[in-house]
Design a protein around this motif. Sequence first.
Motif, mmCIF file in Angstrom:
data_model
loop_
_atom_site.group_PDB
_atom_site.id
_atom_site.type_symbol
_atom_site.label_atom_id
_atom_site.label_comp_id
_atom_site.label_asym_id
_atom_site.label_seq_id
_atom_site.Cartn_x
_atom_site.Cartn_y
_atom_site.Cartn_z
ATOM 1 N N LEU A 1 -92.950 61.908 39.137
ATOM 2 C CA LEU A 1 -93.075 61.820 40.595
ATOM 3 C C LEU A 1 -93.193 63.204 41.228
ATOM 4 O O LEU A 1 -93.925 63.394 42.212
ATOM 5 C CB LEU A 1 -91.881 61.071 41.179
ATOM 6 C CG LEU A 1 -91.791 59.572 40.834
ATOM 7 C CD1 LEU A 1 -90.488 58.986 41.365
ATOM 8 C CD2 LEU A 1 -92.992 58.810 41.398
ATOM 9 N N GLN A 2 -92.477 64.182 40.672
ATOM 10 C CA GLN A 2 -92.556 65.533 41.210
ATOM 11 C C GLN A 2 -93.933 66.153 40.950
ATOM 12 O O GLN A 2 -94.479 66.860 41.800
ATOM 13 C CB GLN A 2 -91.428 66.390 40.621
ATOM 14 C CG GLN A 2 -90.070 66.025 41.211
ATOM 15 C CD GLN A 2 -88.888 66.347 40.304
ATOM 16 O OE1 GLN A 2 -89.039 66.688 39.127
ATOM 17 N NE2 GLN A 2 -87.676 66.233 40.857
ATOM 18 N N ALA B 1 -91.114 51.458 37.076
ATOM 19 C CA ALA B 1 -91.249 52.595 36.171
ATOM 20 C C ALA B 1 -90.241 52.496 35.022
ATOM 21 O O ALA B 1 -90.577 52.758 33.860
ATOM 22 C CB ALA B 1 -91.063 53.896 36.941
ATOM 23 N N ARG B 2 -89.025 52.117 35.333
ATOM 24 C CA ARG B 2 -88.026 51.932 34.272
ATOM 25 C C ARG B 2 -88.455 50.832 33.303
ATOM 26 O O ARG B 2 -88.230 50.925 32.087
ATOM 27 C CB ARG B 2 -86.666 51.578 34.885
ATOM 28 C CG ARG B 2 -85.975 52.725 35.602
ATOM 29 C CD ARG B 2 -84.694 52.247 36.246
ATOM 30 N NE ARG B 2 -84.008 53.290 36.997
ATOM 31 C CZ ARG B 2 -83.341 53.068 38.123
ATOM 32 N NH1 ARG B 2 -83.274 51.839 38.631
ATOM 33 N NH2 ARG B 2 -82.735 54.062 38.745
ATOM 34 N N ALA B 3 -89.072 49.782 33.847
ATOM 35 C CA ALA B 3 -89.505 48.665 32.998
ATOM 36 C C ALA B 3 -90.561 49.118 31.995
ATOM 37 O O ALA B 3 -90.592 48.628 30.854
ATOM 38 C CB ALA B 3 -90.048 47.534 33.870
ATOM 39 N N VAL B 4 -91.419 50.054 32.404
ATOM 40 C CA VAL B 4 -92.423 50.574 31.473
ATOM 41 C C VAL B 4 -91.738 51.222 30.271
ATOM 42 O O VAL B 4 -92.140 51.031 29.119
ATOM 43 C CB VAL B 4 -93.345 51.587 32.181
ATOM 44 C CG1 VAL B 4 -94.298 52.238 31.179
ATOM 45 C CG2 VAL B 4 -94.135 50.916 33.298
ATOM 46 N N GLU C 1 -101.444 53.321 44.674
ATOM 47 C CA GLU C 1 -100.053 53.040 44.995
ATOM 48 C C GLU C 1 -99.116 53.710 43.983
ATOM 49 O O GLU C 1 -99.448 53.859 42.810
ATOM 50 C CB GLU C 1 -99.792 51.534 44.991
ATOM 51 C CG GLU C 1 -100.529 50.756 46.064
ATOM 52 C CD GLU C 1 -100.172 49.287 46.037
ATOM 53 O OE1 GLU C 1 -99.059 48.948 45.561
ATOM 54 O OE2 GLU C 1 -100.998 48.467 46.473
ATOM 55 N N CYS C 2 -97.948 54.067 44.445
ATOM 56 C CA CYS C 2 -96.920 54.644 43.580
ATOM 57 C C CYS C 2 -95.943 53.544 43.173
ATOM 58 O O CYS C 2 -95.469 52.776 44.012
ATOM 59 C CB CYS C 2 -96.182 55.763 44.304
ATOM 60 S SG CYS C 2 -95.005 56.650 43.267
ATOM 61 N N ILE D 1 -87.217 61.435 33.441
ATOM 62 C CA ILE D 1 -88.641 61.347 33.090
ATOM 63 C C ILE D 1 -89.441 60.854 34.287
ATOM 64 O O ILE D 1 -90.506 61.388 34.618
ATOM 65 C CB ILE D 1 -88.839 60.423 31.873
ATOM 66 C CG1 ILE D 1 -88.158 61.018 30.636
ATOM 67 C CG2 ILE D 1 -90.326 60.192 31.603
ATOM 68 C CD1 ILE D 1 -88.158 60.097 29.428
ATOM 69 N N ILE D 2 -88.927 59.828 34.945
ATOM 70 C CA ILE D 2 -89.606 59.285 36.128
ATOM 71 C C ILE D 2 -89.673 60.337 37.228
ATOM 72 O O ILE D 2 -90.718 60.532 37.871
ATOM 73 C CB ILE D 2 -88.884 58.019 36.618
ATOM 74 C CG1 ILE D 2 -88.994 56.908 35.558
ATOM 75 C CG2 ILE D 2 -89.451 57.539 37.945
ATOM 76 C CD1 ILE D 2 -88.043 55.745 35.786
#
Length: 341
Positions: free
Chosen positions: A222-223, A24-27, A17-18, A217-218
Amino acid sequence: MNFPNWNALADRALEGECLEREAARAVLHAPDDVLLDQLAAAYRVRRHYWGNRVRFHFLLNAQSGLCPEDCHYCSQSKISSAEIEKYPLMAKEKILSAAERAASLNAGTFCFVISGRSPNDSTLGKVVEAVREIKQTSDLKVCACLGLLSEEQTRQLADAGVDRVNHNLNTSEDYHPNICNTHTWRDRATTLKNVKAAGITTCSGGIIGMGESDDDIIDLALQLRELKVTSVPINFLIPIPGTPFARLNELNPRRCLRVLCLFRFLLPSQEIRIAGGREVHLRSLQPLGLYPANSIFVGDYLTTPGQAARRDLEMLQDAGFILEAPDGSPLDSKIPLNRLS
Protein backbone atom coordinates in the motif's frame (compact mmCIF):
# COMPACT_ATOMS: atom_id res chain seq x y z
CA MET A 1 -11.88 -16.70 6.99
CA ASN A 2 -14.13 -16.05 4.02
CA PHE A 3 -12.27 -16.16 0.73
CA PRO A 4 -13.22 -13.80 -2.09
CA ASN A 5 -13.83 -14.63 -5.73
CA TRP A 6 -10.37 -14.22 -7.25
CA ASN A 7 -11.68 -13.07 -10.62
CA ALA A 8 -13.72 -10.44 -8.81
CA LEU A 9 -10.48 -9.20 -7.22
CA ALA A 10 -8.92 -9.06 -10.68
CA ASP A 11 -11.89 -7.03 -11.96
CA ARG A 12 -11.51 -4.57 -9.11
CA ALA A 13 -7.76 -4.25 -9.72
CA LEU A 14 -8.37 -3.58 -13.42
CA GLU A 15 -10.87 -0.88 -12.45
CA GLY A 16 -8.24 0.80 -10.29
CA GLU A 17 -9.84 -0.06 -6.95
CA CYS A 18 -7.72 -0.75 -3.88
CA LEU A 19 -8.49 -3.97 -2.02
CA GLU A 20 -9.65 -3.81 1.58
CA ARG A 21 -7.26 -5.26 4.15
CA GLU A 22 -9.53 -8.27 4.75
CA ALA A 23 -9.38 -9.22 1.07
CA ALA A 24 -5.62 -8.68 1.02
CA ARG A 25 -5.19 -10.96 4.03
CA ALA A 26 -7.35 -13.57 2.30
CA VAL A 27 -4.95 -13.61 -0.66
CA LEU A 28 -2.07 -14.48 1.68
CA HIS A 29 -4.07 -17.06 3.66
CA ALA A 30 -5.82 -18.90 0.83
CA PRO A 31 -5.53 -22.70 0.84
CA ASP A 32 -3.21 -24.48 -1.55
CA ASP A 33 -6.05 -25.95 -3.60
CA VAL A 34 -7.02 -22.50 -4.95
CA LEU A 35 -3.49 -21.31 -5.72
CA LEU A 36 -3.87 -21.88 -9.46
CA ASP A 37 -7.12 -19.91 -9.41
CA GLN A 38 -5.31 -17.02 -7.70
CA LEU A 39 -2.51 -17.13 -10.25
CA ALA A 40 -4.96 -17.17 -13.16
CA ALA A 41 -6.76 -14.11 -11.76
CA ALA A 42 -3.46 -12.27 -11.17
CA TYR A 43 -2.40 -13.12 -14.72
CA ARG A 44 -5.52 -11.45 -16.09
CA VAL A 45 -4.30 -8.21 -14.54
CA ARG A 46 -0.69 -8.72 -15.60
CA ARG A 47 -1.72 -9.60 -19.17
CA HIS A 48 -3.87 -6.46 -19.45
CA TYR A 49 -0.86 -4.22 -18.83
CA TRP A 50 2.09 -6.33 -19.96
CA GLY A 51 0.79 -9.01 -22.32
CA ASN A 52 2.98 -12.10 -22.21
CA ARG A 53 6.23 -10.14 -22.25
CA VAL A 54 9.01 -10.59 -19.67
CA ARG A 55 11.81 -8.08 -19.12
CA PHE A 56 15.31 -9.18 -18.12
CA HIS A 57 17.28 -6.99 -15.68
CA PHE A 58 21.03 -7.42 -15.25
CA LEU A 59 22.56 -6.59 -11.87
CA LEU A 60 26.11 -5.37 -11.28
CA ASN A 61 27.48 -5.11 -7.74
CA ALA A 62 29.87 -2.28 -8.64
CA GLN A 63 31.04 -1.63 -5.07
CA SER A 64 30.82 -4.40 -2.50
CA GLY A 65 30.84 -4.51 1.30
CA LEU A 66 32.42 -1.86 3.51
CA CYS A 67 28.98 -0.47 4.36
CA PRO A 68 28.42 1.52 7.60
CA GLU A 69 24.71 0.59 7.81
CA ASP A 70 23.36 -2.21 10.03
CA CYS A 71 20.70 -3.75 7.76
CA HIS A 72 20.17 -7.16 9.35
CA TYR A 73 19.43 -8.99 6.09
CA CYS A 74 22.53 -7.78 4.22
CA SER A 75 25.84 -9.58 3.89
CA GLN A 76 27.56 -6.25 3.12
CA SER A 77 26.54 -4.45 6.33
CA LYS A 78 28.88 -3.44 9.14
CA ILE A 79 27.39 -6.10 11.43
CA SER A 80 27.78 -8.96 8.94
CA SER A 81 30.57 -11.52 9.18
CA ALA A 82 29.57 -13.19 5.90
CA GLU A 83 32.45 -14.22 3.68
CA ILE A 84 31.97 -11.98 0.65
CA GLU A 85 34.17 -10.04 -1.72
CA LYS A 86 34.81 -6.47 -0.58
CA TYR A 87 36.03 -3.87 -3.05
CA PRO A 88 35.70 -0.14 -3.80
CA LEU A 89 33.99 1.20 -6.92
CA MET A 90 34.99 -0.80 -9.99
CA ALA A 91 37.04 0.83 -12.72
CA LYS A 92 34.94 2.33 -15.50
CA GLU A 93 36.21 -0.27 -17.97
CA LYS A 94 34.79 -3.10 -15.84
CA ILE A 95 31.46 -1.33 -15.53
CA LEU A 96 31.27 -0.85 -19.30
CA SER A 97 32.20 -4.50 -19.84
CA ALA A 98 29.35 -5.56 -17.54
CA ALA A 99 26.95 -3.36 -19.51
CA GLU A 100 28.07 -5.12 -22.69
CA ARG A 101 27.37 -8.44 -21.01
CA ALA A 102 23.89 -7.22 -20.06
CA ALA A 103 23.20 -6.27 -23.68
CA SER A 104 24.42 -9.68 -24.91
CA LEU A 105 21.90 -11.35 -22.58
CA ASN A 106 19.09 -9.24 -24.07
CA ALA A 107 18.55 -7.47 -20.75
CA GLY A 108 16.31 -4.46 -21.01
CA THR A 109 17.77 -2.77 -17.94
CA PHE A 110 21.31 -2.56 -16.56
CA CYS A 111 21.09 -2.21 -12.76
CA PHE A 112 24.13 -0.51 -11.26
CA VAL A 113 24.49 -1.00 -7.49
CA ILE A 114 27.01 0.32 -4.96
CA SER A 115 27.17 -0.47 -1.26
CA GLY A 116 27.19 2.25 1.37
CA ARG A 117 24.90 4.81 2.97
CA SER A 118 25.22 7.47 0.26
CA PRO A 119 27.79 8.19 -2.49
CA ASN A 120 30.37 10.91 -1.88
CA ASP A 121 31.09 13.48 -4.58
CA SER A 122 33.97 11.51 -6.07
CA THR A 123 31.99 8.27 -6.32
CA LEU A 124 28.93 9.99 -7.74
CA GLY A 125 31.11 11.70 -10.36
CA LYS A 126 32.52 8.35 -11.48
CA VAL A 127 29.04 6.85 -11.62
CA VAL A 128 27.81 9.75 -13.75
CA GLU A 129 30.75 9.35 -16.13
CA ALA A 130 30.13 5.61 -16.55
CA VAL A 131 26.40 6.10 -17.10
CA ARG A 132 27.00 8.68 -19.83
CA GLU A 133 29.22 6.25 -21.74
CA ILE A 134 26.73 3.39 -21.38
CA LYS A 135 23.93 5.58 -22.73
CA GLN A 136 26.09 6.65 -25.69
CA THR A 137 26.99 3.10 -26.70
CA SER A 138 23.86 1.00 -26.06
CA ASP A 139 20.07 1.00 -25.92
CA LEU A 140 20.08 -0.26 -22.33
CA LYS A 141 17.96 1.41 -19.71
CA VAL A 142 20.12 2.26 -16.69
CA CYS A 143 18.87 1.83 -13.13
CA ALA A 144 21.14 3.16 -10.37
CA CYS A 145 20.98 1.93 -6.78
CA LEU A 146 23.29 4.16 -4.76
CA GLY A 147 21.80 4.43 -1.27
CA LEU A 148 20.24 7.55 0.23
CA LEU A 149 20.20 10.44 -2.24
CA SER A 150 19.67 14.19 -1.91
CA GLU A 151 17.80 16.39 -4.40
CA GLU A 152 21.07 17.62 -5.88
CA GLN A 153 22.40 14.08 -6.33
CA THR A 154 19.25 12.94 -8.12
CA ARG A 155 19.47 15.96 -10.42
CA GLN A 156 23.01 14.95 -11.38
CA LEU A 157 21.84 11.43 -12.15
CA ALA A 158 18.99 12.75 -14.28
CA ASP A 159 21.40 14.95 -16.25
CA ALA A 160 23.63 11.91 -16.87
CA GLY A 161 20.75 9.99 -18.42
CA VAL A 162 19.87 7.59 -15.61
CA ASP A 163 16.45 6.16 -16.48
CA ARG A 164 15.54 4.78 -13.08
CA VAL A 165 16.75 4.85 -9.48
CA ASN A 166 16.20 1.92 -7.15
CA HIS A 167 15.81 2.42 -3.42
CA ASN A 168 13.79 -0.28 -1.69
CA LEU A 169 11.50 0.50 1.22
CA ASN A 170 12.23 -3.14 2.17
CA THR A 171 9.35 -3.52 4.62
CA SER A 172 6.55 -1.55 6.28
CA GLU A 173 7.28 1.63 8.19
CA ASP A 174 6.21 -0.03 11.46
CA TYR A 175 8.50 -3.05 11.01
CA HIS A 176 11.56 -1.17 9.73
CA PRO A 177 13.19 -0.70 13.19
CA ASN A 178 13.40 -4.51 13.41
CA ILE A 179 15.65 -4.71 10.36
CA CYS A 180 17.75 -1.52 10.52
CA ASN A 181 18.65 1.18 13.05
CA THR A 182 21.22 3.34 11.25
CA HIS A 183 18.62 5.01 9.04
CA THR A 184 14.84 5.26 9.08
CA TRP A 185 12.05 4.18 6.77
CA ARG A 186 11.36 7.89 6.26
CA ASP A 187 14.93 8.39 5.02
CA ARG A 188 14.20 5.84 2.31
CA ALA A 189 10.85 7.37 1.40
CA THR A 190 12.51 10.80 1.13
CA THR A 191 15.02 9.42 -1.36
CA LEU A 192 12.16 8.15 -3.53
CA LYS A 193 10.52 11.58 -3.42
CA ASN A 194 13.82 13.20 -4.44
CA VAL A 195 14.08 10.76 -7.35
CA LYS A 196 10.58 11.57 -8.53
CA ALA A 197 11.20 15.31 -8.21
CA ALA A 198 14.22 14.94 -10.52
CA GLY A 199 12.01 13.37 -13.17
CA ILE A 200 13.55 9.90 -12.85
CA THR A 201 11.41 6.77 -12.78
CA THR A 202 11.18 5.22 -9.31
CA CYS A 203 12.02 1.61 -8.48
CA SER A 204 11.27 0.34 -4.98
CA GLY A 205 10.15 -2.92 -3.44
CA GLY A 206 10.82 -5.09 -0.45
CA ILE A 207 12.18 -8.25 1.11
CA ILE A 208 9.76 -10.95 2.22
CA GLY A 209 10.61 -13.44 4.95
CA MET A 210 12.31 -11.21 7.55
CA GLY A 211 9.87 -12.04 10.34
CA GLU A 212 7.29 -9.47 9.23
CA SER A 213 3.54 -10.03 9.63
CA ASP A 214 0.96 -10.30 6.88
CA ASP A 215 -0.11 -6.75 7.69
CA ASP A 216 3.47 -5.56 7.22
CA ILE A 217 3.49 -7.08 3.73
CA ILE A 218 0.15 -5.45 2.95
CA ASP A 219 1.35 -2.11 4.34
CA LEU A 220 4.47 -2.27 2.17
CA ALA A 221 2.37 -2.80 -0.96
CA LEU A 222 0.00 0.00 0.00
CA GLN A 223 2.87 2.38 0.74
CA LEU A 224 4.40 1.65 -2.67
CA ARG A 225 1.00 2.29 -4.23
CA GLU A 226 0.69 5.60 -2.39
CA LEU A 227 4.15 6.65 -3.59
CA LYS A 228 3.20 5.67 -7.16
CA VAL A 229 6.36 3.63 -7.59
CA THR A 230 6.78 2.44 -11.19
CA SER A 231 8.93 -0.68 -10.79
CA VAL A 232 8.63 -3.06 -7.83
CA PRO A 233 11.29 -5.72 -7.12
CA ILE A 234 10.11 -8.41 -4.70
CA ASN A 235 12.99 -10.15 -2.92
CA PHE A 236 12.64 -13.30 -0.84
CA LEU A 237 15.12 -13.36 2.03
CA ILE A 238 18.17 -15.54 1.54
CA PRO A 239 19.32 -16.26 5.11
CA ILE A 240 23.04 -15.71 4.59
CA PRO A 241 25.39 -17.14 7.26
CA GLY A 242 27.06 -14.33 9.16
CA THR A 243 24.01 -12.04 9.11
CA PRO A 244 21.53 -11.58 11.99
CA PHE A 245 18.81 -13.21 9.87
CA ALA A 246 20.88 -16.31 9.08
CA ARG A 247 18.45 -18.60 10.94
CA LEU A 248 15.22 -17.28 9.44
CA ASN A 249 13.42 -19.80 7.27
CA GLU A 250 9.77 -18.76 6.92
CA LEU A 251 9.09 -19.21 3.21
CA ASN A 252 7.90 -21.89 0.83
CA PRO A 253 7.10 -21.62 -2.91
CA ARG A 254 3.33 -21.32 -2.39
CA ARG A 255 3.72 -18.47 0.10
CA CYS A 256 5.97 -16.63 -2.35
CA LEU A 257 3.45 -17.04 -5.17
CA ARG A 258 0.63 -15.69 -2.99
CA VAL A 259 2.75 -12.63 -2.14
CA LEU A 260 3.34 -12.01 -5.84
CA CYS A 261 -0.41 -12.30 -6.52
CA LEU A 262 -1.14 -9.82 -3.74
CA PHE A 263 1.29 -7.26 -5.15
CA ARG A 264 -0.25 -7.65 -8.61
CA PHE A 265 -3.76 -7.05 -7.24
CA LEU A 266 -2.61 -3.99 -5.27
CA LEU A 267 -0.17 -2.65 -7.89
CA PRO A 268 -1.93 -3.66 -11.11
CA SER A 269 -0.03 -1.59 -13.70
CA GLN A 270 3.44 -1.63 -12.14
CA GLU A 271 6.37 -3.64 -13.36
CA ILE A 272 6.71 -6.37 -10.74
CA ARG A 273 10.04 -8.16 -10.66
CA ILE A 274 10.93 -11.41 -8.94
CA ALA A 275 14.31 -10.49 -7.51
CA GLY A 276 16.71 -12.05 -4.99
CA GLY A 277 15.75 -15.45 -3.62
CA ARG A 278 13.79 -16.51 -6.71
CA GLU A 279 15.78 -19.67 -7.29
CA VAL A 280 16.10 -20.48 -3.58
CA HIS A 281 12.44 -20.13 -2.59
CA LEU A 282 10.33 -20.67 -5.72
CA ARG A 283 12.52 -23.56 -6.84
CA SER A 284 10.61 -25.77 -9.31
CA LEU A 285 7.66 -23.34 -9.29
CA GLN A 286 9.68 -20.44 -10.73
CA PRO A 287 7.70 -20.34 -14.02
CA LEU A 288 4.45 -19.83 -12.09
CA GLY A 289 5.90 -16.62 -10.66
CA LEU A 290 5.74 -15.09 -14.13
CA TYR A 291 1.95 -15.17 -14.09
CA PRO A 292 1.71 -12.33 -11.55
CA ALA A 293 5.20 -10.84 -12.19
CA ASN A 294 6.56 -9.56 -15.49
CA SER A 295 10.31 -9.21 -14.99
CA ILE A 296 13.25 -11.06 -13.42
CA PHE A 297 16.95 -10.58 -12.86
CA VAL A 298 19.14 -12.58 -15.21
CA GLY A 299 22.53 -13.69 -13.93
CA ASP A 300 23.78 -13.18 -10.38
CA TYR A 301 22.56 -10.97 -7.55
CA LEU A 302 24.65 -8.79 -5.23
CA THR A 303 26.56 -11.42 -3.26
CA THR A 304 24.60 -14.59 -4.14
CA PRO A 305 24.49 -16.48 -7.46
CA GLY A 306 21.49 -16.82 -9.74
CA GLN A 307 20.75 -19.60 -12.18
CA ALA A 308 22.30 -19.59 -15.65
CA ALA A 309 20.86 -17.15 -18.18
CA ARG A 310 20.23 -20.08 -20.53
CA ARG A 311 17.89 -21.63 -17.98
CA ASP A 312 16.03 -18.36 -17.56
CA LEU A 313 15.40 -18.11 -21.29
CA GLU A 314 14.39 -21.77 -21.45
CA MET A 315 11.89 -21.11 -18.67
CA LEU A 316 10.37 -18.22 -20.62
CA GLN A 317 10.18 -20.11 -23.89
CA ASP A 318 8.77 -23.27 -22.30
CA ALA A 319 5.97 -21.28 -20.64
CA GLY A 320 5.14 -19.33 -23.80
CA PHE A 321 6.40 -15.94 -22.61
CA ILE A 322 8.26 -13.50 -24.86
CA LEU A 323 11.38 -11.56 -23.96
CA GLU A 324 10.98 -7.77 -24.01
CA ALA A 325 13.40 -5.34 -25.65
CA PRO A 326 14.56 -2.14 -23.88
CA ASP A 327 11.92 -0.14 -25.77
CA GLY A 328 9.15 -2.48 -24.59
CA SER A 329 8.70 -4.28 -27.91
CA PRO A 330 8.79 -8.11 -28.05
CA LEU A 331 12.04 -9.75 -29.10
CA ASP A 332 12.20 -12.87 -31.22
CA SER A 333 10.95 -15.61 -28.91
CA LYS A 334 13.29 -18.08 -30.62
CA ILE A 335 16.57 -16.48 -29.57
CA PRO A 336 19.14 -19.27 -29.96
CA LEU A 337 19.94 -20.73 -26.56
CA ASN A 338 23.54 -21.30 -27.61
CA ARG A 339 24.04 -17.53 -27.37
CA LEU A 340 23.57 -17.74 -23.62
CA SER A 341 25.66 -19.34 -20.88
